[in-house]
Design an enzyme around this catalytic site. Structure first.
Site, PDB file in Angstrom:
ATOM      1  N   ASN A  42       0.842  -1.202   0.000  1.00 15.39           N
ATOM      2  CA  ASN A  42       0.000   0.000   0.000  1.00 15.39           C
ATOM      3  C   ASN A  42       0.872   1.244   0.000  1.00 15.39           C
ATOM      4  OD1 ASN A  42       0.585   0.793   2.836  1.00 15.39           O
ATOM      5  ND2 ASN A  42      -0.344  -1.207   3.220  1.00 15.39           N
ATOM      6  N   ASP A  99      -3.623 -10.042  12.915  1.00 16.73           N
ATOM      7  CA  ASP A  99      -3.771  -8.653  13.345  1.00 16.73           C
ATOM      8  C   ASP A  99      -2.748  -8.410  14.451  1.00 16.73           C
ATOM      9  OD1 ASP A  99      -4.611  -6.246  14.710  1.00 16.73           O
ATOM     10  OD2 ASP A  99      -6.415  -6.371  13.474  1.00 16.73           O
ATOM     11  N   ILE A 100      -1.745  -7.604  14.138  1.00 19.28           N
ATOM     12  CA  ILE A 100      -0.609  -7.455  15.047  1.00 19.28           C
ATOM     13  C   ILE A 100      -1.032  -6.761  16.342  1.00 19.28           C
ATOM     14  CG2 ILE A 100       1.681  -6.422  15.317  1.00 19.28           C
ATOM     15  CD1 ILE A 100       1.868  -6.759  12.169  1.00 19.28           C
TER      16      ILE A 100
HETATM   17  O1  C5P Z   1      -8.255  -2.856  11.058  1.00 21.07           O
HETATM   18  P1  C5P Z   1      -7.391  -1.743  10.630  1.00 21.07           P
HETATM   19  O2  C5P Z   1      -6.293  -2.160   9.701  1.00 21.07           O
HETATM   20  O3  C5P Z   1      -8.101  -0.535  10.121  1.00 21.07           O
HETATM   21  O4  C5P Z   1      -6.708  -1.269  12.015  1.00 21.07           O
HETATM   22  C1  C5P Z   1      -5.743  -0.303  12.075  1.00 21.07           C
HETATM   23  C2  C5P Z   1      -4.876  -0.490  13.280  1.00 21.07           C
HETATM   24  O5  C5P Z   1      -4.555  -1.857  13.467  1.00 21.07           O
HETATM   25  C3  C5P Z   1      -3.540   0.191  13.132  1.00 21.07           C
HETATM   26  O6  C5P Z   1      -3.106   0.549  14.400  1.00 21.07           O
HETATM   27  C4  C5P Z   1      -2.693  -0.884  12.499  1.00 21.07           C
HETATM   28  O7  C5P Z   1      -1.307  -0.655  12.722  1.00 21.07           O
HETATM   29  C5  C5P Z   1      -3.181  -2.117  13.213  1.00 21.07           C
HETATM   30  N1  C5P Z   1      -3.116  -3.360  12.434  1.00 21.07           N
HETATM   31  C6  C5P Z   1      -2.253  -4.370  12.825  1.00 21.07           C
HETATM   32  N2  C5P Z   1      -2.217  -5.542  12.143  1.00 21.07           N
HETATM   33  C7  C5P Z   1      -3.041  -5.751  11.095  1.00 21.07           C
HETATM   34  C8  C5P Z   1      -3.917  -4.738  10.679  1.00 21.07           C
HETATM   35  C9  C5P Z   1      -3.928  -3.555  11.364  1.00 21.07           C
HETATM   36  O8  C5P Z   1      -1.487  -4.167  13.795  1.00 21.07           O
HETATM   37  N3  C5P Z   1      -2.979  -6.902  10.438  1.00 21.07           N
END
Ligand code: C5P
Length: 403
Positions: free
Chosen positions: A211, A307-308
């Site tokens: 992205n 999701d980190i």
């Molecule tokens: O769900 P979304 O991507 O909109 O969420 C954004 C937040 O979640 C940000 O803080 C992003 O760094 C974190 N994030 C993450 N791992 C992912 C997706 C998003 O840590 N796979």
């Protein structure tokens, strides 16, 4: 480590070839959150134009001591009182001599005498001039004065071709030395991990899904957290940015790499800030060889990435967890949902539909939301906003997360 956020820094520029580096120094000081005004000696104006420093600092450059108009606006006494810190960079041999003698024969030396603010001096001159007895005596006099700190000079090749001591320190080093003169900030001793930038999800040996995240916001936060006294580790996807001074950096490529790096850091993390734009999906399979063109239509099977931030927020030990919500519509509603769903302590929401405050821009406009409330912050440069955000995060950080 100290903190320049909201500090008023008066930058005195004297007439040496290193004066061209003052432009970068103005930037570095501003990036650290300082307000900057510039005084130039007559000699300095032979090397760099006042207009350059005026445009960068956003304030008129001061140079004349006995100028009616200037005295009616911000005269030498007001300038001297305004400053929290006077930085003189470059300080030539002549200027050191005039400062040591306590002269007041131009605006800069007059303000240096009239200000109660500390003085940071970055000398720059030919190596022979630096080694001259007269210069050494002037320096000894200046160093013995309370409130005076020297920064440099550095060693190396000089503009005149000589090699030796006398080059002005790099602007980043001077800005750091300036910050260190102030109290360490709101995150003193706190161990912070920040994710930044995009991730890349490989399709084959030459292609990936990614992205437009530039990493600017995460890097600005890392810088601001370090300025506030934190021990910062930046876990960064592929970006084109320099590591901020005093920050540890771990480079990663994919979301899985980023998660692994964060899990490894979890035991030594008090505050976790997830600023990375992590790819939500990755190709179900990574092809060992380059995928060849074939049929007119093709489709790609994707699987969800971990999701980190949610993983860190659900695990043990659990740091104070801050996430971001970059949205193009219903920003606050989506952010509040994410705050709850991912079990975050704080979320920073921003509208990325605008080109002026979106992914690759220098500005940002955000809102902070936490379980009990919310706060809108005015649009500002990412570097300035980063310092404000760190100040707010520090306010919310519980005492148990401070070492
Ligand atoms: O769900 P979304 O991507 O909109 O969420 C954004 C937040 O979640 C940000 O803080 C992003 O760094 C974190 N994030 C993450 N791992 C992912 C997706 C998003 O840590 N796979």
């Amino acid at each position: 480590m100290g903190n320049l956020f909201n500090r008023k820094v008066l930058l005195g520029v004297s007439g040496g070839i290193a004066a061209y580096k003052s432009a970068e120094l103005v930037r570095q000081l501003q990036d650290a959150g300082a307000q900057v005004r510039v005084i130039m000696t007559r000699g300095a104006q032979e090397f760099i134009t006042p207009l350059t420093l005026q445009a960068l600092s956003g304030n008129p450059v001061h140079s004349a001591l006995l100028d009616e108009e200037a005295e009616m606006g911000m005269g030498h006494i007001e300038l001297a009182r305004w400053a929290d810190l006077l930085v003189i960079a470059p300080a030539t041999a002549d200027l050191l001599s005039r400062l040591a003698a306590g002269r007041a024969d131009d605006l800069l030396t007059t303000v240096a005498l009239a200000t109660p603010a500390p003085l940071l001096i970055a000398p720059a001159m030919n190596q022979q001039m630096w080694r001259a007895d007269a210069t050494a005596q002037n320096l000894a006099t200046l160093s013995a004065r309370p409130g005076v700190t020297l920064c440099g000079p550095a060693e190396g090749v000089q503009a005149c071709g000589d090699v030796g001591l006398g080059r002005m320190e790099e602007p980043a080093t001077i800005a750091r030395a300036a910050a260190e003169l102030f109290e360490s900030g709101a995150l003193a001793g706190v161990r912070v991990v920040i994710t930044a930038g995009p991730t890349r999800e490989a399709l084959d040996p030459v292609r990936y899904i990614s992205n437009h995240s530039s990493g600017k916001m995460g890097f600005a936060l890392a810088r601001a957290a370090a300025d506030a006294g934190a021990a910062v580790t930046l876990v960064s996807g592929p970006v084109n940015l320099d590591t901020p001074a005093g920050v540890n950096r771990v480079d990663v490529v994919s979301a899985q790499n980023m998660l692994d790096a964060c899990l490894e850091l979890r035991d030594s993390c008090d505050l976790f800030i997830a600023c990375a734009a992590v790819a939500d999906y990755r190709p179900a399979e990574v092809q060992a060889d380059k995928i060849k063109k074939g049929a007119e239509h093709s489709s790609l099977a994707l699987v969800r990435n971990p999701d980190i931030v949610a993983t860190i927020a659900a695990g043990e030990p659990r740091p104070f967890v801050v996430g971001f919500a970059a949205e193009t519509q219903d920003v606050l509603a989506y952010a509040r949902d994410k705050l709850a769903r991912k079990n975050l302590d704080l979320i920073i929401a921003n509208d990325v539909s605008s080109a002026e405050t979106g992914f690759n821009s220098d500005d940002n406009e955000v809102a902070l939301l936490w379980p009990g409330g919310e706060q809108l912050l005015a649009r500002a440069a990412k570097s300035v906003l980063a310092h404000q955000l760190i100040a707010y995060i520090a306010e919310h950080l519980p005492a148990t997360k401070r070492n």
